[in-house]
Scaffold this active site. Sequence first.
Site, PDB file in Angstrom:
ATOM      1  N   LEU A   1       0.817  -1.217   0.000  1.00 45.18           N
ATOM      2  CA  LEU A   1       0.000   0.000   0.000  1.00 45.18           C
ATOM      3  C   LEU A   1       0.851   1.268   0.000  1.00 45.18           C
ATOM      4  CD1 LEU A   1      -2.913  -1.007   2.382  1.00 45.18           C
ATOM      5  CD2 LEU A   1      -3.127  -0.273   0.000  1.00 45.18           C
ATOM      6  N   ALA A   2       1.908   1.308   0.800  1.00 40.82           N
ATOM      7  CA  ALA A   2       2.721   2.523   0.878  1.00 40.82           C
ATOM      8  C   ALA A   2       3.468   2.755  -0.437  1.00 40.82           C
ATOM      9  CB  ALA A   2       3.708   2.423   2.046  1.00 40.82           C
TER      10      ALA A   2
ATOM     11  N   SER B   1       1.562  -8.583  -1.676  1.00 38.87           N
ATOM     12  CA  SER B   1       2.265  -7.893  -0.600  1.00 38.87           C
ATOM     13  C   SER B   1       1.516  -8.071   0.712  1.00 38.87           C
ATOM     14  CB  SER B   1       2.364  -6.396  -0.913  1.00 38.87           C
ATOM     15  OG  SER B   1       2.964  -6.208  -2.167  1.00 38.87           O
ATOM     16  N   HIS B   2       2.255  -7.900   1.824  1.00 37.85           N
ATOM     17  CA  HIS B   2       1.640  -8.192   3.117  1.00 37.85           C
ATOM     18  C   HIS B   2       0.492  -7.233   3.456  1.00 37.85           C
ATOM     19  CE1 HIS B   2       1.184 -10.097   6.911  1.00 37.85           C
ATOM     20  NE2 HIS B   2       1.617  -9.076   7.618  1.00 37.85           N
TER      21      HIS B   2
ATOM     22  N   GLY C   1      -8.593  -5.769   9.652  1.00 35.32           N
ATOM     23  CA  GLY C   1      -9.564  -4.986  10.417  1.00 35.32           C
ATOM     24  C   GLY C   1      -9.971  -3.662   9.848  1.00 35.32           C
ATOM     25  N   GLY C   2      -9.007  -2.813   9.499  1.00 36.76           N
ATOM     26  CA  GLY C   2      -9.423  -1.534   8.969  1.00 36.76           C
ATOM     27  C   GLY C   2      -8.436  -0.413   9.135  1.00 36.76           C
TER      28      GLY C   2
ATOM     29  N   HIS D   1       0.620  -8.645  18.996  1.00 28.00           N
ATOM     30  CA  HIS D   1      -0.837  -8.602  18.822  1.00 28.00           C
ATOM     31  C   HIS D   1      -1.467  -9.617  19.768  1.00 28.00           C
ATOM     32  CE1 HIS D   1      -4.794  -8.774  17.012  1.00 28.00           C
ATOM     33  NE2 HIS D   1      -4.486  -7.767  16.235  1.00 28.00           N
TER      34      HIS D   1
ATOM     35  N   ARG E   1     -12.579  -8.528  18.442  1.00 30.55           N
ATOM     36  CA  ARG E   1     -12.897  -7.952  19.751  1.00 30.55           C
ATOM     37  C   ARG E   1     -13.655  -6.644  19.592  1.00 30.55           C
ATOM     38  NH1 ARG E   1      -7.721  -6.787  21.699  1.00 30.55           N
ATOM     39  NH2 ARG E   1      -6.939  -7.511  19.691  1.00 30.55           N
TER      40      ARG E   1
ATOM     41  N   GLU F   1       5.383   0.810   7.092  1.00 29.20           N
ATOM     42  CA  GLU F   1       5.950   0.167   8.282  1.00 29.20           C
ATOM     43  C   GLU F   1       7.480   0.219   8.289  1.00 29.20           C
ATOM     44  OE1 GLU F   1       4.396  -3.746   8.987  1.00 29.20           O
ATOM     45  OE2 GLU F   1       5.601  -4.058  10.781  1.00 29.20           O
TER      46      GLU F   1
ATOM     47  N   SER G   1      -1.959   1.463  11.300  1.00 28.15           N
ATOM     48  CA  SER G   1      -0.865   1.101  10.383  1.00 28.15           C
ATOM     49  C   SER G   1      -1.342   1.110   8.948  1.00 28.15           C
ATOM     50  CB  SER G   1      -0.289  -0.268  10.720  1.00 28.15           C
ATOM     51  OG  SER G   1      -1.204  -1.282  10.411  1.00 28.15           O
TER      52      SER G   1
END
Lengths: 604, 242
Positions: free
Chosen positions: A19-20, A46-47, A53-54, A258, A274, A395, A411
């Site tokens: 993404l970056a 890519s990771h 989650g978002g 995590h 959660r 990251e 992140s």
Amino acid sequence: MGTYRRIHTTDVLIVGAGLAGGRAAIAAAEAGLDVIILSIVPPRRSHSCAAQGGMQASLGNIAMGYGDNTDIHFADTVKGSDWGSDQDVVRLFCETSPVAVRELSYWGTPWNRVVAGKKKLPNGQEVEDTKDKEGYITARDFGGTAKWRTCYTSDGTGHCMLYTIDSVVVKMGITIHDRMEAISLIHDGEYCKGVVARCLRTGELVVYLSKATLIATGGYGRLYAASTNAVINEGNGMFIAQETGIVPLGNMEAVQFHPTGIVPDWVLITEGARGDGGYLLDKNLYRFMPDYEPKKKELASRDVVSRHMMRHILKGLGIKHPSGIEHLWLDIRHLGAKHIYTNLREIAEICIFHGVHPEKNLIPVRPTQHYSMGGIRTNIDGAAYGLKGLFAAGEAMCWDMHGFNRLGGNSVAETVVTGKIVGKKCTEYTLGTTLSYSYQMIEDNVAKQKDRIKKLIEGKNGKEDVYKLRTRMGEILWDKVGIFRNGKDLQEAVDELRELYKRSQNIKLKSGGMGASPELGQALRLPGMIRLAICISYGAVTRTESRGAHYREDYPKRDDANWLKRTLSYWSDLNADLPVLKYEDPVITELPPGERGYGESATK
Amino acid sequence: MARELIFNIFRFNPNTPDIRPYIQTYRLQEEPQMNLFIALTRIREEQDPTLIFDFCCRAGICGSCGMIVNGKPKLACRTPVSDLKRKITLYPLPVFKLIGDLSVDTGIWFRECNLRTESWIHTNKAFNENELEERMDNKTALNIYEADRCIECGCCIATCITMNIREDFLGAAGINKISRFMLDPRDNRTDHQYYEIVGSDDGVFGCTALMACDSYCPQQIPLQKQLAYVRRKLLIAGLRAG
């Protein structure tokens, strides 16, 4: 036949297509610059795609987020960082994130939307989403936030964002060289001039020359024996930058665990589980988190929840898995099959291939290495300290908005926000510069890598097995540089890693290293990986306080008088086996150090 | 009772064409909760460091590890060995260019596919930083997500009969991409424009409806439904234009 096959020249070279990297490439290409992206995997693998989650952005569209704004997001993020972050950076991030999420919507991300009407939350609270917000981007609850702020597409958020960003990359015709791994930076001590790369199809070395180089290679999770990260996350960009001797890494001891990696192979179960109302239970099926954190319960920040979970396990209240690992339970049964198979579908799939049906079974979880708060130290523009023309985003960078603990959802947001900002700053830099190089410099850089490869193949220095050394490094970090840390263990880790670093100079390949040998790839990376592991351990043993995710049993309090500062690790001499540590003050503009409102100090 | 697993693995490296393709046998002790990611990694790290295969996320999300497991296309990381017989045969996915052993070039294939199908939002509007996002019905967002869940693993392509006959066929993944954008109100393409891309025997009319794609999609995307949707839309567009 020369010592390398090809030279590519470009304005901007981007290392990493997640993404970056993808977002930064768009920024440079929009300005008319020539861009090449290198990636060790096809971009969509890519990771970033694994982020479930978002993305946090203070849109305030959903009832539980009404009244949200960038000030509240700012305060949450600074508290989350335990005041380790640069507040001008956090401010810029919080202001940019809402724009970034809307831009993704414009490009095609299918964000989940607000549905108007009255709703009953899992905790019994009744809320109403009003008609005037219907159809705008919705949000879910995540840890350490005062408002529901995490925008999502079910639990495939990273996947959808990555496919959106890459769709724009494809549309713009940006050049991508996939299965191409940058193995060293080319520089003259003042300017970064590109990289030497190794083709993972053929094994040949390829030279890339560029006016600007932007590193977006993600984190180093795979240094640890147990990590939620993809197998490609070995910290490549960080160690090739640090290897220059003049580019420092920031806060490497700040490692996030995590709370919910699934046992026994540590695949991530999203915080969204959660956030959407899941509970943590012990061996007596008792929901223990409200005892430790009466206010935030399961949704305190990740460092805090992880520590409480480990304490609970150490009290003997964990469950023993057949693999021998002690764990706790994540319970989402009460959310119901419909919610699970719509909003938490990807994790339902993950549970099922682990033999767990989450609508009727409990999920075995344990805190697991997850995120690297540290990285290539840059200024607020993403420009690396020490070398002109070198930038970092995502990251891989430490610009530094996370300090000593990152909030969930910050992140993924950081990837596109920094891609956008650093991409623009990198473009401005590139437009005002030119590229000069000599062939001698290229030949020298290639020769150095050729020499490393030759030594590994010939194994004249010894017969060390690359995989055994890597496995041992992972165990040392996991056992001694984990969630709870103490001076004795940390010192042992540093000592043994220094020994491993020496041994990593004596590797002999068993495969012969021909072509795109994966063993050769690992052997080329390993010394750099061990250097990162030493930076983490050495930074941790030196920092005699507890802050965010860095928790010292022998120094359990945050110590602002002595340690309200950022660690910078330099590896000035490759023959040395320790980094040189320097320190700098974090930028504090708005919120002076105080109580986080959760965690150890709040419970006393 | 722990079994000794027998892996028969296809070996060929295009960089050394003189060595003909062959099957190599490895033996490995089964462990609790072992999947093909764990098994293959162990074989490479403990027995044969020359073995080439692709894993990335190892959580069934990134689509790297599609391969033919005992004759069927699967994501290796999501395949527990306990589901398999003692003898396990592994081949690379067909159709795609072979990189070596079990590794194939799905990345280049899918980039080409995304270019052909122009898999991006087509719009004349410019992005305005100061405006709120356009509203969308949540059901529409979920429908788009359903098709957007494709992880480009290539299992549907590898299992497609038409694909094996007709090299330029788009395959279920390609047609599903068209469906994803047809469903999206932000994409302004007309049915006629879609017809130009997929209204041929290399597109939606080439499908012979054997539907192995639907059976083997690891993401369980309803490919049959998506295909029928595109076909229906284009038939209507074709009839109207006719």
